[in-house]
Every structure is written in C-alpha cells, then in structure tokens.
Enzyme design. Structure first.
Site, PDB file in Angstrom:
ATOM      1  N   THR A  14       0.808  -1.217   0.000  1.00 37.42           N
ATOM      2  CA  THR A  14       0.000   0.000   0.000  1.00 37.42           C
ATOM      3  C   THR A  14       0.844   1.271   0.000  1.00 37.42           C
ATOM      4  O   THR A  14       2.034   1.257   0.301  1.00 37.42           O
ATOM      5  CB  THR A  14      -0.932   0.023   1.221  1.00 37.42           C
ATOM      6  OG1 THR A  14      -0.160   0.081   2.419  1.00 37.42           O
ATOM      7  CG2 THR A  14      -1.831  -1.199   1.249  1.00 37.42           C
ATOM      8  N   ASP A  15       0.163   2.365  -0.315  1.00 39.79           N
ATOM      9  CA  ASP A  15       0.800   3.676  -0.249  1.00 39.79           C
ATOM     10  C   ASP A  15       0.538   4.278   1.141  1.00 39.79           C
ATOM     11  O   ASP A  15      -0.005   3.606   2.018  1.00 39.79           O
ATOM     12  CB  ASP A  15       0.304   4.585  -1.378  1.00 39.79           C
ATOM     13  CG  ASP A  15      -1.194   4.848  -1.336  1.00 39.79           C
ATOM     14  OD1 ASP A  15      -1.840   4.603  -0.282  1.00 39.79           O
ATOM     15  OD2 ASP A  15      -1.735   5.301  -2.358  1.00 39.79           O
ATOM     16  N   ALA A  16       0.872   5.530   1.334  1.00 36.75           N
ATOM     17  CA  ALA A  16       0.717   6.182   2.638  1.00 36.75           C
ATOM     18  C   ALA A  16      -0.741   6.250   3.091  1.00 36.75           C
ATOM     19  O   ALA A  16      -1.019   6.360   4.282  1.00 36.75           O
ATOM     20  CB  ALA A  16       1.316   7.587   2.589  1.00 36.75           C
ATOM     21  N   ILE A  19      -3.940   2.455   0.531  1.00 34.58           N
ATOM     22  CA  ILE A  19      -4.510   1.963  -0.724  1.00 34.58           C
ATOM     23  C   ILE A  19      -3.414   1.256  -1.508  1.00 34.58           C
ATOM     24  O   ILE A  19      -2.268   1.704  -1.526  1.00 34.58           O
ATOM     25  CB  ILE A  19      -5.089   3.146  -1.539  1.00 34.58           C
ATOM     26  CG1 ILE A  19      -6.254   3.775  -0.759  1.00 34.58           C
ATOM     27  CG2 ILE A  19      -5.545   2.686  -2.918  1.00 34.58           C
ATOM     28  CD1 ILE A  19      -6.771   5.061  -1.355  1.00 34.58           C
TER      29      ILE A  19
END
Length: 132
Positions: A14-16, A19
């Site tokens: 995931t990103d920050a 997601i």
C-alpha cells in the site's frame, strides 16, 4: 476454464493512504501467472533449464476500484489467445467477486540463447488450450 490465486494485501503493498499502490497490481498478476504455471505442472526454473522463458511484451491495465490494506483478493487468470510463440491472458483482480482491476497481458516464449521468440512446444501449448 479460469485459474484462481488468492492472497491478502499487506502493508508493503500500500501507499501512505493504505490503498494498494498502482504498480503492485503488476506484481499480483505476476505471482498469479507463476502459480498458474505450477498448477499445470510447469515452473519458470524448468523452462529456464530448457533455454526458454516467458517474456511480457505488452500489458494493458484498467483500474476500477481501490483495494486496501488487509483486503482478501483473488486474481482470476484465463487465456484469451494462443499463438505459435505468444500467449495473451486476461487477469482480473477481485475482492469478494467485485472487479478491482483488469489486466490484458501478452507474453512471448523466448529462447534465452537466441534472444528471440520461438515456437511454443506442443505439450506446453496443449496445457494452455484448456484455459481458453
């Protein structure tokens, strides 16, 4: 026929914002293709020993819905087209049956020593025909 590969989204995927980062869908599809080969009694290691490898020549991806941390996802793989030296696959990433992303992946069978596409061995082609 459709092959399925199930997995969970990890923090590293995931990103920050929690997601799934867009490029990781390519990794999910790659893992599913590897497992697809294993279920057919093949392996990338065995192909390498026979001077062959599958090389991705084109990928189209449509993102439909965001997957998030700890989602349980399934990649469904099917064969769209089978050529003499090429294979086109459809790989749908789903969460509880809902389409998250769809990939159309074209691969070629390549001779490692010659660095060019070669005809797919008959026994290999027959295994893929079952998934059209």
């Amino acid at each position: 026929m459709i092959d399925t590969f199930n997995f969970r989204v990890y923090y590293e995927d995931t990103d920050a914002g929690g997601i799934v980062y867009h490029a990781n869908y390519l990794k999910f599809a790659e893992r599913a293709r590897t497992e697809f080969l294993h279920k057919m009694g093949l392996s990338n290691q065995k192909l390498l020993q026979e001077d062959m490898a599958f090389v991705v020549s084109r990928i189209e991806i449509d993102y439909k819905r965001p997957a998030v941390l700890e989602d349980e996802l399934t990649v469904e793989t099917s064969v769209l087209k089978l050529g003499a030296a090429t294979l086109t696959l459809r790989q749908d990433v789903k969460r509880d049956g809902e389409l998250m992303s769809s990939l159309k992946v074209s691969v070629a069978v390549v001779s490692l020593s010659e660095k060019r596409p070669v005809r797919m061995p008959v026994e290999l082609k027959e295994k893929f025909e079952k998934f059209i």
